[in-house]
Design a protein around this motif. Sequence first.
Motif, mmCIF file in Angstrom:
data_model
loop_
_atom_site.group_PDB
_atom_site.id
_atom_site.type_symbol
_atom_site.label_atom_id
_atom_site.label_comp_id
_atom_site.label_asym_id
_atom_site.label_seq_id
_atom_site.Cartn_x
_atom_site.Cartn_y
_atom_site.Cartn_z
ATOM 1 N N GLU A 165 -15.810 3.857 -5.973
ATOM 2 C CA GLU A 165 -14.884 4.672 -5.094
ATOM 3 C C GLU A 165 -14.864 3.429 -4.483
ATOM 4 O OE1 GLU A 165 -16.616 8.239 -2.477
ATOM 5 O OE2 GLU A 165 -17.806 7.247 -3.431
ATOM 6 N N LEU A 168 -11.338 1.796 -6.233
ATOM 7 C CA LEU A 168 -10.397 2.692 -5.756
ATOM 8 C C LEU A 168 -9.565 2.452 -4.210
ATOM 9 C CD1 LEU A 168 -11.745 5.427 -8.055
ATOM 10 C CD2 LEU A 168 -10.098 3.581 -8.369
ATOM 11 N N ARG A 169 -10.230 2.701 -3.126
ATOM 12 C CA ARG A 169 -8.981 2.844 -1.598
ATOM 13 C C ARG A 169 -8.474 1.597 -1.352
ATOM 14 N NH1 ARG A 169 -14.651 4.967 -0.559
ATOM 15 N NH2 ARG A 169 -15.334 2.824 0.743
ATOM 16 N N LEU A 186 -4.639 6.062 -3.337
ATOM 17 C CA LEU A 186 -5.080 7.291 -3.489
ATOM 18 C C LEU A 186 -5.267 8.135 -2.657
ATOM 19 C CD1 LEU A 186 -7.170 5.940 -6.151
ATOM 20 C CD2 LEU A 186 -5.061 7.215 -6.815
ATOM 21 N N TYR A 245 -10.463 11.802 -8.666
ATOM 22 C CA TYR A 245 -10.811 10.809 -7.902
ATOM 23 C C TYR A 245 -11.278 12.535 -6.307
ATOM 24 C CZ TYR A 245 -9.965 8.173 -3.770
ATOM 25 O OH TYR A 245 -10.605 7.924 -2.182
ATOM 26 N N LYS A 246 -11.910 12.386 -5.753
ATOM 27 C CA LYS A 246 -12.401 13.391 -5.110
ATOM 28 C C LYS A 246 -11.872 15.035 -4.823
ATOM 29 C CE LYS A 246 -11.645 10.625 -0.719
ATOM 30 N NZ LYS A 246 -10.814 10.602 0.306
#
Length: 367
Positions: A165, A168-169, A186, A245-246
Amino acid sequence: MQAIWYRDKREVTEDEYEAFYENLANTKIPYKYKLHYSTDVPLAIKAIFYVPGTHQERIQLMSEESKINLYSRKVLIKESCKELVPPYLRFVKGIVDCEDLPLNISRETYQDSSLIRKLSNVVTRRILKFIEDEMKRDVADYENWYKNFQQFIKEGIMSDQENQEQLLRLVRYQISTSSLDKSVSLDDYVRAMKDGQKKIYFVSGASEDQINSNPFMEPFLDSDLPVLIVGNQVDEMIFQQIGMYKSFHFVNVESGYDEISRDIENSKKGQDDLNKPSLPDEDVTNFCLWLKDTTKPYVGKVSLSKRLKSSPAVLYGQISANMRMMMSLMQQQSEDPAEANRQMEMMSHNQTLEINPNHQVMIKLNQ
């Protein structure tokens, strides 16, 4: 080597940091980012990390090697301690001094130490947070760095579930609703999503012309739904692996229309032209059956498209064209070409052909 990591960072000059880096990394090339930090929780750590501005793997001459030395109370425990960070952070240089490490720790057994594993987790998260902080501090500067180091970040996403996570940021992509000379995270994409949008859409492409001429993009360009633009197959593999994602699922624009229809219909800007020339209703069934018979075994289904405006047809299947290209390259390097070719043939069969009933090509084919 002077233990400048034990000094207050406000007392260390930039010249001292540079000299320390040159000695540590054995290079005169300046570093990009520097982190000097000290903490007592959850471990007593004093550390200096350097993130370079370039790397050896960029020109594919050799692999980067981890260069983070491990100390305890200024005593060197292990030089170039590969166990301190995961392989995808091998470009980071520096030192870690952990007072919780016993000075008599065996060089043969420290690799199996639970304390080393805990230290590695702490150090890895701190480095990733530092890179994220630098991204937030100066996005444009980070984008330039990311272009050269994105392969390491994506390697981490594929291999490090625990820190996925956070990784991914750090990734950046172009987006269809903005100039292609800019990139977004993202989180930026999620903020740009339309009201009620349920999915994150992506497309493969290397240029604006390539994106705009992609027939699968027609409904998105007509609706202003944002689409992430990915440059290679690695990104597509990442999206397939992580899934979402989220809470928003990743969806390739080359998917079946059912996958995209809800968001497309809710965001459509104009009405369809009902007066366009079209295939006669009474000819549709026989024409589709003829197309299917003519193109088998590669086409298993022919249907009327609800997405196409200016293109005559699109073909989609289990995998995208981009992934088929990658698998074709892998096939050429396979130790068993016959088996690889058989698998490619199977994946190329029973695809769906969507035709535009209003396009002159289809109308003339039917005559």
